[in-house]
Write a protein that holds these residues in place. Structure first.
Motif, PDB file in Angstrom:
ATOM      1  N   GLN A 181      -8.453  26.245   6.894  1.00 37.61           N
ATOM      2  CA  GLN A 181      -7.167  26.934   6.975  1.00 37.61           C
ATOM      3  C   GLN A 181      -6.008  25.980   6.691  1.00 37.61           C
ATOM      4  OE1 GLN A 181      -7.247  30.232   7.413  1.00 37.61           O
ATOM      5  NE2 GLN A 181      -5.072  30.303   6.938  1.00 37.61           N
ATOM      6  N   LYS A 182      -6.024  24.845   7.387  1.00 39.53           N
ATOM      7  CA  LYS A 182      -4.996  23.832   7.173  1.00 39.53           C
ATOM      8  C   LYS A 182      -5.658  22.463   7.139  1.00 39.53           C
ATOM      9  CE  LYS A 182      -1.138  26.272   9.397  1.00 39.53           C
ATOM     10  NZ  LYS A 182      -0.076  26.188  10.449  1.00 39.53           N
ATOM     11  N   ALA A 183      -5.042  21.563   6.425  1.00 40.10           N
ATOM     12  CA  ALA A 183      -5.564  20.194   6.358  1.00 40.10           C
ATOM     13  C   ALA A 183      -4.428  19.246   6.010  1.00 40.10           C
ATOM     14  CB  ALA A 183      -6.683  20.090   5.330  1.00 40.10           C
ATOM     15  N   LYS A 184      -4.510  18.061   6.573  1.00 40.58           N
ATOM     16  CA  LYS A 184      -3.595  16.978   6.226  1.00 40.58           C
ATOM     17  C   LYS A 184      -4.422  15.815   5.725  1.00 40.58           C
ATOM     18  CE  LYS A 184       0.217  18.175   9.326  1.00 40.58           C
ATOM     19  NZ  LYS A 184       1.152  17.684  10.369  1.00 40.58           N
ATOM     20  N   VAL A 185      -4.085  15.362   4.531  1.00 43.32           N
ATOM     21  CA  VAL A 185      -4.875  14.340   3.844  1.00 43.32           C
ATOM     22  C   VAL A 185      -3.959  13.178   3.505  1.00 43.32           C
ATOM     23  CG1 VAL A 185      -6.429  13.855   1.927  1.00 43.32           C
ATOM     24  CG2 VAL A 185      -6.314  16.168   2.879  1.00 43.32           C
ATOM     25  N   LYS A 186      -4.479  11.977   3.697  1.00 44.05           N
ATOM     26  CA  LYS A 186      -3.720  10.767   3.380  1.00 44.05           C
ATOM     27  C   LYS A 186      -4.365  10.076   2.186  1.00 44.05           C
ATOM     28  CE  LYS A 186      -2.077   8.306   6.706  1.00 44.05           C
ATOM     29  NZ  LYS A 186      -1.941   7.386   7.867  1.00 44.05           N
ATOM     30  N   THR A 197       0.847  -1.186   0.000  1.00 42.17           N
ATOM     31  CA  THR A 197       0.000   0.000   0.000  1.00 42.17           C
ATOM     32  C   THR A 197       0.881   1.235   0.000  1.00 42.17           C
ATOM     33  OG1 THR A 197      -1.764  -1.134   1.202  1.00 42.17           O
ATOM     34  CG2 THR A 197      -1.781   1.270   1.248  1.00 42.17           C
ATOM     35  N   VAL A 198       0.755   2.033  -1.042  1.00 45.81           N
ATOM     36  CA  VAL A 198       1.515   3.277  -1.153  1.00 45.81           C
ATOM     37  C   VAL A 198       0.710   4.381  -0.468  1.00 45.81           C
ATOM     38  CG1 VAL A 198       2.580   4.944  -2.708  1.00 45.81           C
ATOM     39  CG2 VAL A 198       2.479   2.520  -3.335  1.00 45.81           C
ATOM     40  N   VAL A 199       1.321   5.068   0.481  1.00 47.61           N
ATOM     41  CA  VAL A 199       0.651   6.136   1.230  1.00 47.61           C
ATOM     42  C   VAL A 199       1.322   7.465   0.906  1.00 47.61           C
ATOM     43  CG1 VAL A 199       0.035   7.010   3.502  1.00 47.61           C
ATOM     44  CG2 VAL A 199       0.028   4.542   3.072  1.00 47.61           C
ATOM     45  N   VAL A 200       0.518   8.417   0.461  1.00 46.80           N
ATOM     46  CA  VAL A 200       1.013   9.763   0.150  1.00 46.80           C
ATOM     47  C   VAL A 200       0.346  10.737   1.123  1.00 46.80           C
ATOM     48  CG1 VAL A 200       1.224  11.561  -1.591  1.00 46.80           C
ATOM     49  CG2 VAL A 200       1.284   9.154  -2.282  1.00 46.80           C
ATOM     50  N   ASN A 201       1.159  11.389   1.951  1.00 49.21           N
ATOM     51  CA  ASN A 201       0.657  12.379   2.909  1.00 49.21           C
ATOM     52  C   ASN A 201       0.738  13.768   2.278  1.00 49.21           C
ATOM     53  OD1 ASN A 201       0.180  10.548   5.101  1.00 49.21           O
ATOM     54  ND2 ASN A 201       2.406  10.431   5.383  1.00 49.21           N
ATOM     55  N   VAL A 202      -0.385  14.458   2.227  1.00 49.22           N
ATOM     56  CA  VAL A 202      -0.461  15.777   1.604  1.00 49.22           C
ATOM     57  C   VAL A 202      -0.826  16.790   2.670  1.00 49.22           C
ATOM     58  CG1 VAL A 202      -1.543  17.173  -0.198  1.00 49.22           C
ATOM     59  CG2 VAL A 202      -1.224  14.711  -0.560  1.00 49.22           C
ATOM     60  N   SER A 203      -0.073  17.886   2.719  1.00 45.24           N
ATOM     61  CA  SER A 203      -0.354  18.985   3.650  1.00 45.24           C
ATOM     62  C   SER A 203      -0.831  20.193   2.846  1.00 45.24           C
ATOM     63  CB  SER A 203       0.898  19.360   4.450  1.00 45.24           C
ATOM     64  OG  SER A 203       1.309  18.272   5.263  1.00 45.24           O
TER      65      SER A 203
END
Length: 569
Positions: free
Chosen positions: A506-511, A454-460
């Motif tokens: 304002q801010k978000a972290k998405v996986k 499983t490839v996980v990409v964390n986006v800020s």
């Protein structure tokens, strides 16, 4: 009477003048000067309030209203006259009778509370219909259930929420409806041959079987091999989440392909059953034909008395910002409101098939719908007071986007735009609300990814400006907040591997995650797409090296076999 043209007017011209000044329609204003008010569904809210206030105060004594306003008209009168009992139904291309409930509403306008002891209503109708109306005007009107006509969408939603998990649950669900109470009272209306318990049981069982079979064929639910247990499928979840019909999501799934372009998406959107109720008026097809002649996307063998063709033409006129008659502007409002929701459902249907290009095109279509622009139009046209000539002048100075305009010095911007101080303030207000988002991403364990992992990409995501997130869209009929999509895809193979819907404050972290492909080197694109603004989308390319899958399971099996062999020896 030519001798008394103002007999319906009970107010002096001087007192009437301030009210007439608030009416922009010349014909409505001219009639109001003579004491005749006209209200229809395409009027502006301010004009309608003026006419209603004048009539309610007794300044004018005659008001003409269209039949579609009977449910929302607050006016009362001593005498009400129904000039006809039919209207032209463009969907069926014939004259249809007013619903009896609407006629009762029109009759209810007669008699003014605290003024009249009784009211009078005159119905002008065809002679053969006179006995029919007299019967239903003086006898109670039965109220029947229509849930059996819309049962597919009800049961689909209940299966998705796990309220109905098998066919017996579906039958039990119907026993709690108003329809179940009316089956024994008026069985002929529901095509029952009898009112016994056996007849009711057979009717409900057949109704449930037929409905669930249709949902299963539409791939909204699945029925197990024994034919009893029910479980929701992806299309059914999409239909329930976005509150659209099961036939609509079935149409999307069967019509969309990996190569569908913008024109095809617009045609599929216009064909949605939600737009079947768009009114087509008598001889309106000539006007639609004339409008279609100037549409960039040509229609193949169109029937201009078809509500779906009308929807397509009106949407293209909306993207081109063409001036339309008031009745077509009124028809366009619900089309835009439904279209925004349908496009989000269409994106989900495309994503479930794993197609990248049509998904991106559908997101751009959502931007076009909100801003009333084509995707090739200058993004500066989203700003107030901007014309195409002004956008061309800006492009000649290498100012093609809103961010380019914001980067200019105040003096350069003022000399380039040549707008007044108030207009510049409007432009600055919208520019400050235009989304500026910093995007950063990281791939977890980038050097240790093997095929099948499983490839996980964390986006800020970080938004620079603070304040309201309401979209500046003066041509969209209702308030709308920004929405975003994060998408990972492979342009070379036109494959969408991961997608998430984001409501950014304002801010978000998405996986984002997806399954690693076979061994090799791959180039993926990360897209950050807005659903409302043009010109603020972002895309990033990243490489992914996938190693061969580890053969741990095979080694474990070999070890187990060796141990068994050793034990046998």
């Amino acid at each position: 009477n030519a001798g008394t043209p103002d007999r319906f007017l009970h107010l002096s011209a001087a007192d009437l003048a301030p009210h007439l000044a608030r009416i922009s329609d010349a014909a409505v204003r001219h009639l109001a000067e003579r004491g005749v008010g006209v209200v229809h569904e395409h009027m502006g809210a301010e004009e309608r309030r003026v006419i209603e206030a004048l009539f309610d105060a007794g300044a004018i004594s005659l008001c003409v209203a269209t039949h579609s306003l009977c449910w929302g008209l607050p006016l009362k009168a001593h005498l009400v006259v129904l000039l006809d009992t039919q209207f032209f139904d463009g969907a069926e291309h014939r004259y249809a009778d007013y619903p009896l409930t609407s006629i009762l509403q029109m009759m209810a306008r007669a008699s003014r509370p605290q003024h009249d002891e009784s009211g009078r209503c005159v119905i002008l109708c065809h002679t053969p219909k006179k006995a029919f109306f007299k019967k239903f005007m003086y006898e109670p009107l039965p109220v029947e259930s229509h849930v059996h006509h819309f049962l597919h969408d009800h049961l689909c939603a209940e299966v998705v929420t796990k309220t109905v998990e098998n066919k017996q649950d579906a039958v039990d669900y119907l026993t709690w409806t108003f329809m179940y109470r009316r089956l024994t009272q008026n069985p002929n209306y529901y095509n029952l041959t009898g009112a016994s318990h056996r007849h009711l049981s057979d009717y409900l069982s057949e109704l449930v079987e037929t409905t669930l079979a249709d949902l299963d064929q539409a791939r909204c639910i699945s029925i197990d091999e024994e034919g009893m247990e029910l479980s929701p499928l992806n299309l059914g979840m999409i239909a329930s989440y976005y509150y659209i019909g099961y036939t609509t999501v079935e149409l999307f799934a069967s019509s969309l392909t990996a190569s569908t372009k913008l024109g095809g998406l617009l045609e599929i959107l216009s064909a949605a059953p939600e737009f079947a109720s768009v009114p087509v008026r008598y001889r309106e097809d000539d006007l639609l034909r004339a409008l279609a002649m100037h549409c960039p996307l040509r229609l193949e063998s169109p029937r201009y008395n078809d509500p779906h063709v009308k929807t397509n033409v009106l949407l293209q006129c909306h993207f081109s910002r063409r001036d339309l008659p008031r009745d077509l502007v009124h028809d366009l409002r619900p089309i835009l409101e439904k279209g925004a929701r349908l496009l989000q459902a269409m994106v989900d249907v495309i994503a479930s098939s794993g197609w990248l290009s049509p998904a991106i095109a559908c997101m751009e279509l959502s931007q076009m719908l909100t801003q009333a622009l084509w995707d090739r139009d200058p993004a500066l046209l989203q700003l107030p007071h901007f014309t195409r000539d002004l956008a061309k002048r800006c492009a000649a100075r290498d100012v093609e986007g809103i961010f380019d305009l914001m980067d200019l010095d105040d003096e350069d911007r003022r000399s380039l735009l040549q707008l007044s101080g108030a207009q510049l303030a409007d432009v600055a207000r919208v520019c400050n609300r235009y989304p500026s988002v910093d995007v950063s991403y990281e791939v977890e364990d980038e050097d240790e990814i093997a095929s099948g992992d499983t490839v996980v990409v964390n986006v800020s995501l970080t938004r620079e400006a603070e304040g309201t997130f309401e979209v500046n869209a003066p041509r969209f009929p209702k308030r709308k907040d920004e929405g975003w999509w994060l998408v990972i895809g492979d342009q070379r193979t036109n494959t969408l591997v991961s997608i998430k819907r984001v409501m950014l404050q304002q801010k978000a972290k998405v996986k984002l995650d997806f399954v690693a492909p076979d061994e090799g080197a791959y180039k993926y694109m990360l897209y950050f797409m807005c659903d409302s603004y043009l010109g603020c989308d972002q895309e990033y390319e990243f490489e992914l090296k996938v190693a061969a899958a580890e053969e741990e399971e095979e080694e474990e099996e070999e070890d187990e076999e060796d141990e068994e062999n050793d034990g046998t020896t």
